[in-house]
Design a protein around this motif. Sequence first.
Motif, PDB file in Angstrom:
ATOM      1  N   THR A  55      25.669  30.849 -10.989  1.00 53.69           N
ATOM      2  CA  THR A  55      24.835  31.357 -12.072  1.00 53.69           C
ATOM      3  C   THR A  55      24.749  32.870 -12.024  1.00 53.69           C
ATOM      4  OG1 THR A  55      22.828  31.164 -10.746  1.00 53.69           O
ATOM      5  CG2 THR A  55      23.442  29.257 -12.074  1.00 53.69           C
ATOM      6  N   THR A  56      24.591  33.472 -13.178  1.00 57.53           N
ATOM      7  CA  THR A  56      24.413  34.911 -13.295  1.00 57.53           C
ATOM      8  C   THR A  56      23.191  35.171 -14.163  1.00 57.53           C
ATOM      9  OG1 THR A  56      26.807  35.254 -13.177  1.00 57.53           O
ATOM     10  CG2 THR A  56      25.470  37.071 -13.989  1.00 57.53           C
ATOM     11  N   GLN A  57      22.279  35.966 -13.656  1.00 60.77           N
ATOM     12  CA  GLN A  57      21.078  36.299 -14.407  1.00 60.77           C
ATOM     13  C   GLN A  57      20.722  37.752 -14.138  1.00 60.77           C
ATOM     14  OE1 GLN A  57      18.791  33.163 -11.524  1.00 60.77           O
ATOM     15  NE2 GLN A  57      17.413  34.331 -12.821  1.00 60.77           N
ATOM     16  N   PRO A  58      19.925  38.368 -15.035  1.00 58.97           N
ATOM     17  CA  PRO A  58      19.573  39.780 -14.829  1.00 58.97           C
ATOM     18  C   PRO A  58      18.814  39.952 -13.519  1.00 58.97           C
ATOM     19  CG  PRO A  58      18.299  38.802 -16.616  1.00 58.97           C
ATOM     20  CD  PRO A  58      19.360  37.827 -16.273  1.00 58.97           C
ATOM     21  N   ILE A 115      22.022  25.756  -4.965  1.00 58.69           N
ATOM     22  CA  ILE A 115      22.631  27.057  -4.723  1.00 58.69           C
ATOM     23  C   ILE A 115      21.812  28.089  -5.489  1.00 58.69           C
ATOM     24  CG2 ILE A 115      24.704  28.460  -4.950  1.00 58.69           C
ATOM     25  CD1 ILE A 115      26.303  25.850  -4.904  1.00 58.69           C
ATOM     26  N   PHE A 116      21.128  28.931  -4.735  1.00 65.69           N
ATOM     27  CA  PHE A 116      20.298  29.960  -5.342  1.00 65.69           C
ATOM     28  C   PHE A 116      21.090  31.250  -5.497  1.00 65.69           C
ATOM     29  CE2 PHE A 116      15.896  28.426  -5.445  1.00 65.69           C
ATOM     30  CZ  PHE A 116      16.006  27.257  -4.714  1.00 65.69           C
ATOM     31  N   GLY A 117      20.987  31.860  -6.679  1.00 60.43           N
ATOM     32  CA  GLY A 117      21.545  33.189  -6.863  1.00 60.43           C
ATOM     33  C   GLY A 117      20.513  34.217  -6.471  1.00 60.43           C
ATOM     34  N   ALA A 118      20.686  35.425  -6.940  1.00 61.11           N
ATOM     35  CA  ALA A 118      19.763  36.505  -6.573  1.00 61.11           C
ATOM     36  C   ALA A 118      18.442  36.408  -7.312  1.00 61.11           C
ATOM     37  CB  ALA A 118      20.416  37.853  -6.857  1.00 61.11           C
TER      38      ALA A 118
END
Lengths: 113, 113
Positions: free
Chosen positions: A4-7, A102-105
Amino acid sequence: LAKTTQPISMDSYEGQEVNITCSHNNIATNDYITWYQQFPSQGPRFIIQGYKTKVTNEVASLFIPADRKSSTLSLPRVSLSDTAVYYCLVGDAGPGGYNKLIFGAGTRLAVHP
Amino acid sequence: KAGVTQTPRYLIKTRGQQVTLSCSPISGHRSVSWYQQTPGQGLQFLFEYFSETQRNKGNFPGRFSGRQFSNSRSEMNVSTLELGDSALYLCASSLAGYQETQYFGPGTRLLVL
């Protein structure tokens, strides 16, 4: 693995609506989309989960387009207590249906008075 | 219903020692997952247990191990502690672990000196 990609961060003011968009181009057919909220030194707290279209609960709405390659968490009328990190996750079932988040930032939301 | 509980909440150890952390899941939940959270790496999956069996494992060295008891309670052990093991260790439980909401505990803050 679905990624995943998030701000990284967002700023808002009390009473405003906040929309956080997450991209997940490699989402698999069986994957669900889940959002968590985390305050400092606490465990993540479940906010909302969905598979497609729109899901609404007492704290948020989740909008998922037909291709499911992105999703938007909508927080209506935020308050100072909504200042937290928000994580978008795509359920990675993997072989045998194992559960592994799976955690992103995450997105660091700051709500200002 | 009581939430996920973790003990101890805070722990200080020195390099080379070992540590055991405990997690009691929500009543009726059979899946327990462990995560490590550090400022640099974020939230990372360690492993998941279901019905006393490890079902999935993240990319951590063998110094990190765990087990689950017949009442679903789980323990995580870290041997030969290193400074880099200082982190917030979180456990999460869910009913069966497949595409289901995971509920996180408050975490155990481990400091290795």
